[in-house]
Design a protein around this motif. Structure first.
Motif, PDB file in Angstrom:
ATOM      1  N   LEU A  92      49.122  69.229  29.697  1.00 32.79           N
ATOM      2  CA  LEU A  92      48.244  70.248  29.822  1.00 32.79           C
ATOM      3  C   LEU A  92      46.884  69.933  29.178  1.00 32.79           C
ATOM      4  N   ALA A  93      46.695  69.356  27.919  1.00 33.64           N
ATOM      5  CA  ALA A  93      45.443  68.995  27.253  1.00 33.64           C
ATOM      6  C   ALA A  93      44.678  68.412  28.314  1.00 33.64           C
ATOM      7  N   VAL A  94      45.175  67.273  29.014  1.00 33.87           N
ATOM      8  CA  VAL A  94      44.428  66.593  29.818  1.00 33.87           C
ATOM      9  C   VAL A  94      43.858  67.330  31.179  1.00 33.87           C
ATOM     10  N   GLY A  95      44.707  68.361  31.296  1.00 38.98           N
ATOM     11  CA  GLY A  95      44.253  69.113  32.597  1.00 38.98           C
ATOM     12  C   GLY A  95      43.031  69.747  32.155  1.00 38.98           C
ATOM     13  N   ALA A  96      43.177  70.512  30.898  1.00 39.84           N
ATOM     14  CA  ALA A  96      42.076  71.352  30.341  1.00 39.84           C
ATOM     15  C   ALA A  96      40.624  70.425  30.311  1.00 39.84           C
ATOM     16  N   ALA A  97      40.976  69.279  29.694  1.00 37.81           N
ATOM     17  CA  ALA A  97      39.871  68.124  29.239  1.00 37.81           C
ATOM     18  C   ALA A  97      39.343  67.936  30.765  1.00 37.81           C
ATOM     19  N   ARG A  98      40.021  67.748  31.695  1.00 40.26           N
ATOM     20  CA  ARG A  98      39.321  67.556  33.236  1.00 40.26           C
ATOM     21  C   ARG A  98      38.782  68.640  33.576  1.00 40.26           C
ATOM     22  N   ARG A  99      39.104  69.825  33.580  1.00 38.41           N
ATOM     23  CA  ARG A  99      38.262  71.134  33.975  1.00 38.41           C
ATOM     24  C   ARG A  99      37.207  71.021  33.251  1.00 38.41           C
ATOM     25  N   ALA A 100      37.140  70.719  31.837  1.00 36.81           N
ATOM     26  CA  ALA A 100      35.994  70.890  30.854  1.00 36.81           C
ATOM     27  C   ALA A 100      34.820  69.991  31.500  1.00 36.81           C
ATOM     28  N   ARG A 101      35.171  68.805  32.280  1.00 38.70           N
ATOM     29  CA  ARG A 101      34.103  67.752  32.680  1.00 38.70           C
ATOM     30  C   ARG A 101      33.431  68.314  33.785  1.00 38.70           C
ATOM     31  N   ARG A 102      33.990  69.417  34.380  1.00 34.26           N
ATOM     32  CA  ARG A 102      33.344  69.773  35.677  1.00 34.26           C
ATOM     33  C   ARG A 102      33.107  71.355  35.580  1.00 34.26           C
ATOM     34  N   ASP A 191      38.006  75.617  27.701  1.00 36.47           N
ATOM     35  CA  ASP A 191      38.954  74.661  28.012  1.00 36.47           C
ATOM     36  C   ASP A 191      38.869  73.569  27.044  1.00 36.47           C
ATOM     37  N   ILE A 192      37.838  73.307  26.504  1.00 32.41           N
ATOM     38  CA  ILE A 192      37.629  72.196  25.421  1.00 32.41           C
ATOM     39  C   ILE A 192      38.561  72.636  24.115  1.00 32.41           C
ATOM     40  N   VAL A 193      38.427  73.630  23.839  1.00 30.69           N
ATOM     41  CA  VAL A 193      39.177  74.398  22.546  1.00 30.69           C
ATOM     42  C   VAL A 193      40.713  74.181  23.176  1.00 30.69           C
ATOM     43  N   ILE A 194      41.194  74.462  24.345  1.00 33.52           N
ATOM     44  CA  ILE A 194      42.528  74.567  24.768  1.00 33.52           C
ATOM     45  C   ILE A 194      43.026  73.127  24.821  1.00 33.52           C
ATOM     46  N   VAL A 196      41.987  70.344  22.882  1.00 33.03           N
ATOM     47  CA  VAL A 196      42.048  70.220  21.560  1.00 33.03           C
ATOM     48  C   VAL A 196      43.110  70.764  20.684  1.00 33.03           C
ATOM     49  N   VAL A 197      43.502  71.930  21.091  1.00 33.03           N
ATOM     50  CA  VAL A 197      44.763  72.886  20.577  1.00 33.03           C
ATOM     51  C   VAL A 197      46.079  71.931  20.803  1.00 33.03           C
ATOM     52  N   MET A 198      46.130  71.857  22.157  1.00 32.31           N
ATOM     53  CA  MET A 198      47.277  71.532  22.639  1.00 32.31           C
ATOM     54  C   MET A 198      47.562  70.103  22.435  1.00 32.31           C
ATOM     55  N   ALA A 199      46.320  69.113  22.464  1.00 35.71           N
ATOM     56  CA  ALA A 199      46.677  67.980  22.068  1.00 35.71           C
ATOM     57  C   ALA A 199      46.859  67.568  20.605  1.00 35.71           C
TER      58      ALA A 199
END
Length: 207
Positions: A92-102, A191-194, A196-199
């Protein structure tokens, strides 16, 4: 027999259960972050809130019924849950990070709705693959409830009410933040916060 002690104990037990559970639930975590995001998106909010509240109610009841002792006596259960939960949180952390990139794709109008099945599956995984949930609800709340005998189940009712109150406020209250999240940049920050929290939670589980 004087009924006064019971009359006093029951409301006190309910209030204690409510405040104790609320102090545990309000802490920032993966489940709260997920409910917040669904609330902002106005996507399947009622089912998500209901699943979170019902899951807490079942776990609290199990703890009062005595499941807490079984959990503490079988640490392998928590170990398996810990690794599975950490892996899921990292995904989930990777998914949120990928969303934040775009950020241009973070607007719910363009991102597209998620299916109810996918949302509830994620919600259930965030709930039952987190070993802290068992320690907080089954073990801790279950043991604290019996300190209020004969009002153990009243304590549990107060704890369940706290769960219902919090998730309802978080899920439906988040809709008022929607004007802020009309901008893609706001979704990027969330999404960056999410992520970071999940990671962070995943690493905490592993360590």
């Amino acid at each position: 027999m004087d009924p006064a002690p019971s009359v006093v104990v029951m409301p006190a037990a309910a209030l204690s259960g409510y405040l104790t559970a609320l102090s545990l639930i309000v802490a920032i975590g993966a489940q709260n972050a997920f409910v917040l995001r669904q609330g902002i998106r106005r996507e399947h909010v009622l089912p998500v809130v209901a699943v979170c509240a019902v899951a807490d109610a079942l776990l609290i009841a199990a703890g009062i019924a005595g499941l807490g002792a079984l959990v503490t006596e079988n640490p392998a259960v928590l170990t398996v849950t810990r690794y599975a939960g950490a892996a899921f949180l990292l995904v989930l952390a990777v998914g949120a990070a990928r969303r934040a990139r775009r950020p241009e794709r973070l607007d719910p109008a363009t991102e597209g709705p998620a299916s109810l099945g996918a949302v509830l599956t994620t919600c259930l995984a965030l709930t039952f693959l987190n070993p802290h949930v068992y320690l907080d609800t089954v073990v801790l709340l279950g043991s604290l409830a019996h300190q209020h005998d004969p009002g153990a189940w009243v304590f549990g009712a107060g704890a369940v009410l706290a769960s219902i109150t919090w998730f309802t406020a978080l899920g439906f209250g988040a809709t008022y933040l929607r004007p802020v999240f009309a901008r893609p940049r706001a979704w990027q920050v969330l999404d960056i916060v999410i992520a970071v929290v999940m990671a962070t939670l995943a690493v905490t589980l592993l360590l």
